[in-house]
Design a protein around this motif. Sequence first.
Motif: not given
Length: 331
Positions: A25-31, A33-39, A59-64
């Motif tokens: 969950l920590v790894d997914l949140d970081k990933e 969050e980084q993509v949202e900033k880029q967007m 898919q990662k959001q669904a996994l989260r």
Amino acid sequence: LDGTKIQAVASGRTGWSKKEMEKLLVDLDKELEQVEKQMEQAEALEPANNYRLPEGLQQKQALREAVQAGLKELQLSGRKHYHRHEPEAKRMECDGKNRFGYNAQVIVDQKSGVVLASEVVSQENDVGQLVPLTEQAQENVPPAASEGAKPVTVADSGYGTGSDIAAAAEKKLDVLVYPQEGTSGKDNPYHAKHFIYEPMNNSVRCPQGQTLGYQRTRGKHGQEVKIFLCKCKSCPVKGQCTRNKRGREITVWTHTIVVQTMRERLLNPELKNQLRQRAQVVERFFGHVKQHEGFRRWTVRGLEAVRTQWAMICCTVNLQLLIKNWSKAHA
């Protein structure tokens, strides 16, 4: 009555532990969050464009979300493992291996070998199953078949909690079961089971014949229990009986009397022998299903589907027995 653990269709290797889920969950949140900033940066440069989350990150959001749901389930249930494709299955010992599985229950008739009741639960133990399975068996036995000797349900100590024995007594069900005592109860002459509660004078008699006086009533695990104390000042076995400086304290539960009665019944050699026959009656059925039929793993997902599959298996074995008996009778 007995149960057997059968492995779920989901693989144990793809399950998650609580620690693994928290890290994921920590790894997914970081990933994410980084993509949202880029967007956000890209949208600021070209506001006319409507940016969407890439499919891989969807898919990662669904996994989260699945990980969050799993952690919530673990928090509510107190479990340590979770499988997102089989959330109702629990880790338990299936044929000597720790796997995700379900606990399949049956009551088998001693004379005919026919299954009279069946159930599947997701809990790792057999607590709470004594009364429901016994009542189901009685409902399934035709009145003519139950004439004569009253049917007795025999079960091992996994079904012998005080609350289970009390519930059976309240329903007036004839059961034989070893009360649960824990490992400390074996070969210990001063285990709590050897302290006899005497309701007539509201006292407890110890193995040395001394009387423990009533002290108080208090709440424990949602019940009101009575506390009895022996000060043990001159008792020759005090060092073996207790380390408490105040003396030996005994807790009397609401189910203590019925548990004592069960222990007294099991002093009868005939009833003890009846209980001893339990394994050979019900284990024959489990051996047939697992060894002869080769059924060692569920092929469906979810508790309700597993219950249906187990009912069909029990029905199939019953039909085999009935056909066999019919063939003998008409040979």
